[in-house]
Motif scaffolding. Structure first.
Motif, PDB file in Angstrom:
ATOM      1  N   ILE A 162       0.834  -1.205   0.000  1.00  0.00           N
ATOM      2  CA  ILE A 162       0.000   0.000   0.000  1.00  0.00           C
ATOM      3  C   ILE A 162       0.871   1.259   0.000  1.00  0.00           C
ATOM      4  O   ILE A 162       1.847   1.343   0.745  1.00  0.00           O
ATOM      5  CB  ILE A 162      -0.939   0.008   1.224  1.00  0.00           C
ATOM      6  N   SER A 197       1.095   4.583   1.408  1.00  0.00           N
ATOM      7  CA  SER A 197       0.455   5.270   2.525  1.00  0.00           C
ATOM      8  C   SER A 197       0.214   6.741   2.211  1.00  0.00           C
ATOM      9  O   SER A 197      -0.867   7.272   2.453  1.00  0.00           O
ATOM     10  CB  SER A 197       1.314   5.135   3.789  1.00  0.00           C
ATOM     11  N   ARG A 217      -3.277   9.006  -1.164  1.00  0.00           N
ATOM     12  CA  ARG A 217      -3.209   8.443   0.187  1.00  0.00           C
ATOM     13  C   ARG A 217      -3.877   7.071   0.223  1.00  0.00           C
ATOM     14  O   ARG A 217      -4.920   6.863  -0.401  1.00  0.00           O
ATOM     15  CB  ARG A 217      -3.926   9.349   1.200  1.00  0.00           C
ATOM     16  N   GLN A 218      -3.253   6.170   0.978  1.00  0.00           N
ATOM     17  CA  GLN A 218      -3.826   4.854   1.256  1.00  0.00           C
ATOM     18  C   GLN A 218      -4.334   4.170  -0.021  1.00  0.00           C
ATOM     19  O   GLN A 218      -5.511   3.819  -0.144  1.00  0.00           O
ATOM     20  CB  GLN A 218      -4.950   4.965   2.290  1.00  0.00           C
ATOM     21  N   ASP A 250      -3.972   0.948  -2.458  1.00  0.00           N
ATOM     22  CA  ASP A 250      -3.505  -0.443  -2.527  1.00  0.00           C
ATOM     23  C   ASP A 250      -2.918  -0.687  -3.918  1.00  0.00           C
ATOM     24  O   ASP A 250      -3.572  -1.247  -4.806  1.00  0.00           O
ATOM     25  CB  ASP A 250      -4.661  -1.399  -2.248  1.00  0.00           C
TER      26      ASP A 250
END
Length: 432
Positions: free
Chosen positions: A188, A190, A198-199, A201
């Motif tokens: 991922i 981050s 952001r965030q 996968d």
């Protein structure tokens, strides 16, 4: 097609992301089952072939310290996994001649991709690191967002393997380089300040897009992978303690100590662009003030060298990076005082930050990559002067170099990370 990559003999291999390199046999008091011993010995044999070139089974036994019977069994298994092949007969030794065992470069492929603020690029390599295909696309990924950005990266990966003349079943690894903080175990992203993602996968999204049956997909920071490329094939290949600084829209560091990438507790080590040593009133793309990259990132250079082209509050220049650098080089070459002053100022700030890192980390060599290397003719004097004045150690204790790998370093490093993963544990490659 480029020449085979240089791997210096007698060097440990840098750990691939999330994987320990199987560089030594277990200590006598360490429990190890037969499968573990076999994996270690397979890796030992592959490293020996990559470092020393083709040899007979008898010579491999001598060089690795394994028995002839063990080497014979390992070679048979590696051949079944399409990692080695046997070629010409070796008639130079005493006794019955044997066939030369060599790394099989015809089947297994490793892909390295990079996604960045304004471009995506990638390479396809064989097990020796020889590049079989490369592509670079100017794409405003920060504008597209994660979903479309990953889709474009997947399209690029498909085009690359077509260029290399291989099919998806040959791809064993795909490592993705991203300019941000990575949770490697989960695959991922981050946070990428300059992409504003952001965030995400990344690993599973890319796997879902490509659906390549064998490929192991992993994600790492662009500076870490650039450092791996320098360690593997750069001008200072084999330097166990190196610091790689990549200058693009932002600035990141790949730190290698004792032949291993330093990742930190959460894997976020190397975010040096956000060290607060810049002017305290300048806002960074991360939202904070005074970050180092506000004075050494490409946006800062373009803003100061090309007044009117980028506003003070704009984190991302809208021109293609190659066009920006071409314009700056052209103006610097004809002595434009504004451009020369901007380059000297950036060089001074690079030297200030690099000196801080040199004093903290004590590297053998600091390698400047990305746009720093592209403009080294004008940056070097100021960088060198600042480091000479600020680094505590003797001048010869820390070399300053500019990368010869250019903007491809992260993608090349990503391909090598995949190679290192397979070489460290050849049992990951399925038997044909």
């Amino acid at each position: 097609m480029s020449a085979p990559a240089r791997r210096r003999p007698g060097r440990p291999t840098p750990s691939a992301p999330g994987v320990r390199t199987a560089g030594v046999r277990p200590a006598p008091d360490t429990p190890a089952d037969q499968a573990t011993v076999r994996r270690l010995n397979l890796g030992l044999l592959m490293r020996s072939l990559l470092a020393g070139g083709p040899r007979s089974r008898a010579r491999l036994a001598q060089d690795t310290g394994l028995t002839k019977a063990t080497v014979s069994a390992l070679v048979t298994e590696l051949a079944a996994r399409r990692m080695v092949t046997e070629g010409a007969v070796d008639r130079g030794g005493v006794g019955r001649p044997g066939r030369m065992v060599e790394v099989d470069t015809s089947v297994v492929r490793c892909v390295g991709l990079e996604v960045n603020v304004d471009h995506a690029q990638g390479v396809v390599a064989d097990l020796t690191g020889r590049i079989l295909a490369r592509r670079r696309l100017a794409i405003p990924l920060a504008d597209l967002g994660p979903a479309l950005g990953i889709a474009r990266a997947a399209e690029l990966a498909g085009a690359l393997i077509r260029d290399a003349g291989c099919d998806p079943e040959q791809i064993e690894t795909l490592f993705l380089s991203v300019p941000g903080m990575i949770d490697q175990d989960a695959g991922i992203l981050s946070y990428a300040p300059n992409l504003h993602w952001r965030q995400v996968d990344m690993a599973h999204a890319l796997m879902g897009r490509l659906r390549w049956p064998r490929a192991r997909v992993a994600v790492d920071n662009d500076a870490n992978l650039g450092a791996m490329a320098e360690y593997a094939i750069g001008a200072s290949a084999g330097s166990n303690n190196l610091l790689y600084l990549v200058g693009e829209i932002g600035v990141g560091a790949g730190v290698m100590l004792d032949g291993t990438i330093v990742r930190g507790r959460m894997g976020y080590a190397g975010e040096v662009g956000h060290i607060p040593i810049g002017p305290p009133d300048t806002v960074c793309g991360c939202g904070r003030r005074g970050c180092w990259e506000t004075v050494v990132g490409l946006a800062a250079l373009v803003r100061n060298a090309m007044p009117g082209g980028v506003t003070a509050g704009e984190a991302l220049p809208r021109l293609d990076m190659a066009q920006q650098l071409g314009a700056i080089r052209e103006r610097a070459g004809r002595g434009d005082p504004v451009v020369l002053a901007a380059l000297a100022d950036v060089g001074r700030w690079i030297g200030i930050g690099a000196s801080v890192l040199a004093n903290v980390l004590d590297p053998e060599v600091i390698i400047l990559g990305g746009y720093f290397a592209e403009l080294q003719e004008w940056l070097r004097p100021a960088v060198t002067a600042e480091m000479a004045a600020r680094v505590v150690a003797e001048p010869q204790a820390c070399r300053l170099e500019f990368s010869l790998l250019g903007f491809e370093a992260p993608a090349i490093g990503a391909a090598h990370a995949g190679i290192d993963l397979l070489v460290g544990d050849p049992s990951l490659v399925a038997v044909a």
